[in-house]
Design a protein around this motif. Structure first.
Motif, PDB file in Angstrom:
ATOM      1  N   VAL A 137       0.661  -1.219  -0.118  1.00 28.11           N
ATOM      2  CA  VAL A 137       0.136  -0.134  -0.093  1.00 28.11           C
ATOM      3  C   VAL A 137       0.882   1.212  -0.141  1.00 28.11           C
ATOM      4  CG1 VAL A 137      -1.548   1.363   1.120  1.00 28.11           C
ATOM      5  CG2 VAL A 137      -1.797  -1.142   1.105  1.00 28.11           C
ATOM      6  N   MET A 138       1.797   1.351   0.764  1.00 27.29           N
ATOM      7  CA  MET A 138       2.818   2.439   1.001  1.00 27.29           C
ATOM      8  C   MET A 138       3.597   2.595  -0.586  1.00 27.29           C
ATOM      9  SD  MET A 138       3.978   5.082   2.421  1.00 27.29           S
ATOM     10  CE  MET A 138       3.033   5.202   3.727  1.00 27.29           C
ATOM     11  N   ASP A 139       3.918   1.583  -1.113  1.00 30.48           N
ATOM     12  CA  ASP A 139       4.730   1.587  -2.379  1.00 30.48           C
ATOM     13  C   ASP A 139       3.748   2.343  -3.203  1.00 30.48           C
ATOM     14  OD1 ASP A 139       6.852   0.143  -1.223  1.00 30.48           O
ATOM     15  OD2 ASP A 139       6.557  -1.622  -2.090  1.00 30.48           O
ATOM     16  N   SER A 140       2.471   1.802  -3.370  1.00 35.74           N
ATOM     17  CA  SER A 140       1.625   2.504  -4.417  1.00 35.74           C
ATOM     18  C   SER A 140       1.307   3.829  -4.060  1.00 35.74           C
ATOM     19  CB  SER A 140       0.241   1.740  -4.059  1.00 35.74           C
ATOM     20  OG  SER A 140      -0.857   2.389  -4.985  1.00 35.74           O
ATOM     21  N   GLU A 141       1.366   4.000  -2.614  1.00 36.82           N
ATOM     22  CA  GLU A 141       0.942   5.600  -2.427  1.00 36.82           C
ATOM     23  C   GLU A 141       2.415   6.662  -2.715  1.00 36.82           C
ATOM     24  OE1 GLU A 141       0.206   5.608   1.699  1.00 36.82           O
ATOM     25  OE2 GLU A 141      -1.936   4.981   1.540  1.00 36.82           O
ATOM     26  N   VAL A 142       3.373   6.002  -2.470  1.00 35.25           N
ATOM     27  CA  VAL A 142       4.631   6.528  -2.896  1.00 35.25           C
ATOM     28  C   VAL A 142       4.682   6.913  -4.445  1.00 35.25           C
ATOM     29  CG1 VAL A 142       7.134   6.452  -3.100  1.00 35.25           C
ATOM     30  CG2 VAL A 142       6.021   5.957  -0.958  1.00 35.25           C
ATOM     31  N   SER A 143       4.351   5.939  -5.304  1.00 36.62           N
ATOM     32  CA  SER A 143       4.221   6.136  -6.706  1.00 36.62           C
ATOM     33  C   SER A 143       3.395   7.185  -7.032  1.00 36.62           C
ATOM     34  CB  SER A 143       3.859   4.843  -7.227  1.00 36.62           C
ATOM     35  OG  SER A 143       5.145   3.997  -7.267  1.00 36.62           O
ATOM     36  N   MET A 144       2.102   7.139  -6.437  1.00 39.53           N
ATOM     37  CA  MET A 144       1.011   8.167  -6.732  1.00 39.53           C
ATOM     38  C   MET A 144       1.476   9.485  -6.172  1.00 39.53           C
ATOM     39  SD  MET A 144      -2.827   8.310  -5.388  1.00 39.53           S
ATOM     40  CE  MET A 144      -2.342   8.680  -3.659  1.00 39.53           C
ATOM     41  N   GLY A 145       2.023   9.512  -5.261  1.00 40.52           N
ATOM     42  CA  GLY A 145       2.651  10.991  -4.714  1.00 40.52           C
ATOM     43  C   GLY A 145       3.686  11.537  -5.485  1.00 40.52           C
ATOM     44  N   ASN A 146       4.689  10.664  -5.945  1.00 41.09           N
ATOM     45  CA  ASN A 146       5.782  11.325  -7.090  1.00 41.09           C
ATOM     46  C   ASN A 146       5.039  11.750  -8.247  1.00 41.09           C
ATOM     47  OD1 ASN A 146       7.993  10.970  -5.298  1.00 41.09           O
ATOM     48  ND2 ASN A 146       8.107   8.848  -5.962  1.00 41.09           N
ATOM     49  N   ALA A 147       4.000  10.965  -8.661  1.00 43.88           N
ATOM     50  CA  ALA A 147       3.497  11.643  -9.876  1.00 43.88           C
ATOM     51  C   ALA A 147       2.759  12.914  -9.732  1.00 43.88           C
ATOM     52  CB  ALA A 147       2.428  10.421 -10.487  1.00 43.88           C
ATOM     53  N   TYR A 148       2.073  13.165  -8.431  1.00 40.15           N
ATOM     54  CA  TYR A 148       1.451  14.249  -8.055  1.00 40.15           C
ATOM     55  C   TYR A 148       2.602  15.520  -7.815  1.00 40.15           C
ATOM     56  CZ  TYR A 148      -0.254  17.553  -4.500  1.00 40.15           C
ATOM     57  OH  TYR A 148      -0.474  18.705  -3.809  1.00 40.15           O
ATOM     58  N   LEU A 149       3.735  15.168  -7.168  1.00 39.28           N
ATOM     59  CA  LEU A 149       4.622  16.071  -7.107  1.00 39.28           C
ATOM     60  C   LEU A 149       5.380  16.368  -8.413  1.00 39.28           C
ATOM     61  CD1 LEU A 149       6.621  14.640  -3.930  1.00 39.28           C
ATOM     62  CD2 LEU A 149       4.868  16.541  -3.900  1.00 39.28           C
ATOM     63  N   LEU A 150       5.726  15.846  -9.277  1.00 40.15           N
ATOM     64  CA  LEU A 150       6.144  16.269 -10.425  1.00 40.15           C
ATOM     65  C   LEU A 150       5.354  17.181 -11.028  1.00 40.15           C
ATOM     66  CD1 LEU A 150       7.403  12.975 -12.175  1.00 40.15           C
ATOM     67  CD2 LEU A 150       8.796  14.797 -11.326  1.00 40.15           C
ATOM     68  N   ALA A 151       3.905  16.800 -11.327  1.00 44.21           N
ATOM     69  CA  ALA A 151       3.023  18.185 -11.835  1.00 44.21           C
ATOM     70  C   ALA A 151       2.889  19.138 -11.003  1.00 44.21           C
ATOM     71  CB  ALA A 151       1.608  17.500 -12.037  1.00 44.21           C
ATOM     72  N   ASP A 204      -6.818  21.953  -5.540  1.00 45.55           N
ATOM     73  CA  ASP A 204      -7.771  20.925  -5.898  1.00 45.55           C
ATOM     74  C   ASP A 204      -6.957  19.495  -5.533  1.00 45.55           C
ATOM     75  OD1 ASP A 204      -9.796  22.152  -5.899  1.00 45.55           O
ATOM     76  OD2 ASP A 204     -10.116  22.034  -8.052  1.00 45.55           O
ATOM     77  N   GLY A 205      -5.702  19.549  -6.308  1.00 43.26           N
ATOM     78  CA  GLY A 205      -4.794  18.349  -6.144  1.00 43.26           C
ATOM     79  C   GLY A 205      -4.338  17.895  -4.845  1.00 43.26           C
ATOM     80  N   LEU A 206      -3.903  18.853  -4.092  1.00 39.41           N
ATOM     81  CA  LEU A 206      -3.480  18.742  -2.718  1.00 39.41           C
ATOM     82  C   LEU A 206      -4.743  18.073  -1.992  1.00 39.41           C
ATOM     83  CD1 LEU A 206      -1.379  19.109  -0.586  1.00 39.41           C
ATOM     84  CD2 LEU A 206      -2.408  21.301   0.090  1.00 39.41           C
ATOM     85  N   ALA A 207      -6.078  18.269  -1.997  1.00 36.83           N
ATOM     86  CA  ALA A 207      -7.081  18.077  -1.409  1.00 36.83           C
ATOM     87  C   ALA A 207      -7.556  16.319  -1.920  1.00 36.83           C
ATOM     88  CB  ALA A 207      -8.474  18.853  -1.652  1.00 36.83           C
ATOM     89  N   LEU A 208      -7.293  16.229  -3.075  1.00 35.65           N
ATOM     90  CA  LEU A 208      -7.618  15.016  -3.625  1.00 35.65           C
ATOM     91  C   LEU A 208      -6.534  14.121  -3.209  1.00 35.65           C
ATOM     92  CD1 LEU A 208      -8.480  15.855  -7.372  1.00 35.65           C
ATOM     93  CD2 LEU A 208     -10.011  14.852  -5.735  1.00 35.65           C
ATOM     94  N   PHE A 209      -5.301  14.406  -3.090  1.00 36.85           N
ATOM     95  CA  PHE A 209      -4.064  13.651  -2.612  1.00 36.85           C
ATOM     96  C   PHE A 209      -4.286  13.141  -1.304  1.00 36.85           C
ATOM     97  CE2 PHE A 209      -0.171  12.939  -0.445  1.00 36.85           C
ATOM     98  CZ  PHE A 209       0.620  12.221  -1.258  1.00 36.85           C
ATOM     99  N   ALA A 210      -4.709  14.063  -0.425  1.00 37.47           N
ATOM    100  CA  ALA A 210      -5.231  13.703   0.774  1.00 37.47           C
ATOM    101  C   ALA A 210      -6.582  12.651   1.054  1.00 37.47           C
ATOM    102  CB  ALA A 210      -5.385  14.702   1.672  1.00 37.47           C
ATOM    103  N   GLU A 211      -7.500  13.036   0.194  1.00 39.07           N
ATOM    104  CA  GLU A 211      -8.517  12.274   0.293  1.00 39.07           C
ATOM    105  C   GLU A 211      -8.228  10.751  -0.514  1.00 39.07           C
ATOM    106  OE1 GLU A 211     -12.464  12.128  -2.786  1.00 39.07           O
ATOM    107  OE2 GLU A 211     -12.188  14.030  -1.434  1.00 39.07           O
TER     108      GLU A 211
END
Length: 214
Positions: A137-151, A204-211
């Protein structure tokens, strides 16, 4: 498990007044922490151009990094290594030292940011690495987080100082009317700046990431 953050000054050798820049960094970090107390151990200078801090959760670290990015004045930036993993205190004859997989992951992360800046992604400013042993789960969250951070970083890097202030204010709950008074402009001008700068998408992206992680 906690989240360790290493913040490394971008282009520190090119700063004309390194001591003045450090004072500005200290003041900005203190203000952000006072207004948004997210860190378990707020960022503090360590050696050379680095600051180190610890957050309880990945959400807090990602939000804290964004707030600092938005609050820093023009011409002063950090690159951020975010490391997910345990940290531990080690007794020393001089002072207590902090060590552990979280810090090793944060170091790898900040080195990854630097490498990406030098190659294909000059707007990269932040990256997440999970220490070995985390679950899927954390590995998946890290991948999602990095995609978000790049944008996210690509948006923030291109914002003007005023646009960053407006975004910071909106994260803090200020209305567009209050921001207009603060900036000496009209409310429609604030609304237009939030849309055209990408700040609205940023929030919006920050809110969605937390959600997504809730």
């Amino acid at each position: 498990m906690v989240v360790a953050v290493i913040a490394d000054i971008v282009g520190s050798r090119r700063l004309r007044d390194r001591a003045g820049a450090q004072r500005m960094l200290d003041e900005t970090i203190a203000r952000v922490e006072r207004e948004h107390p997210l860190a378990d151990q707020p960022l503090r200078p360590t050696v050379g151009d680095e600051q180190q801090g610890v957050y309880r959760t990945l959400d807090d670290a990602v939000t804290g990094v964004l707030l600092l990015q938005l609050a820093l004045p023009e011409g002063i930036e950090f690159r951020y290594g975010i490391g997910v993993g345990d940290v531990r205190a080690i007794e020393s004859a001089h002072r207590e030292l902090s060590d552990g997989p979280g810090w090793w992951a944060a170091r790898e992360a900040v080195e990854t940011v630097h490498a990406r800046q030098e190659r294909a992604v000059p707007t990269a400013r932040s990256w997440i690495v999970a220490a070995p042993g985390q679950d899927e789960v954390m590995d998946s969250e890290v991948s999602m987080g990095n995609a978000y951070l790049l944008a996210r970083d690509a948006i923030v890097v291109r914002m003007t100082e005023r646009e960053r202030r407006l975004a910071y204010g909106r994260i803090g709950g200020l209305s567009q009317t209050a921001l207009a008074e603060q900036e000496g402009i009209t409310q429609p001008a604030v609304s237009k700046a939030l849309r055209s700068s990408g700040a609205a998408a940023l929030l919006d992206g920050l809110a969605l990431f937390a959600e997504e992680r809730a």
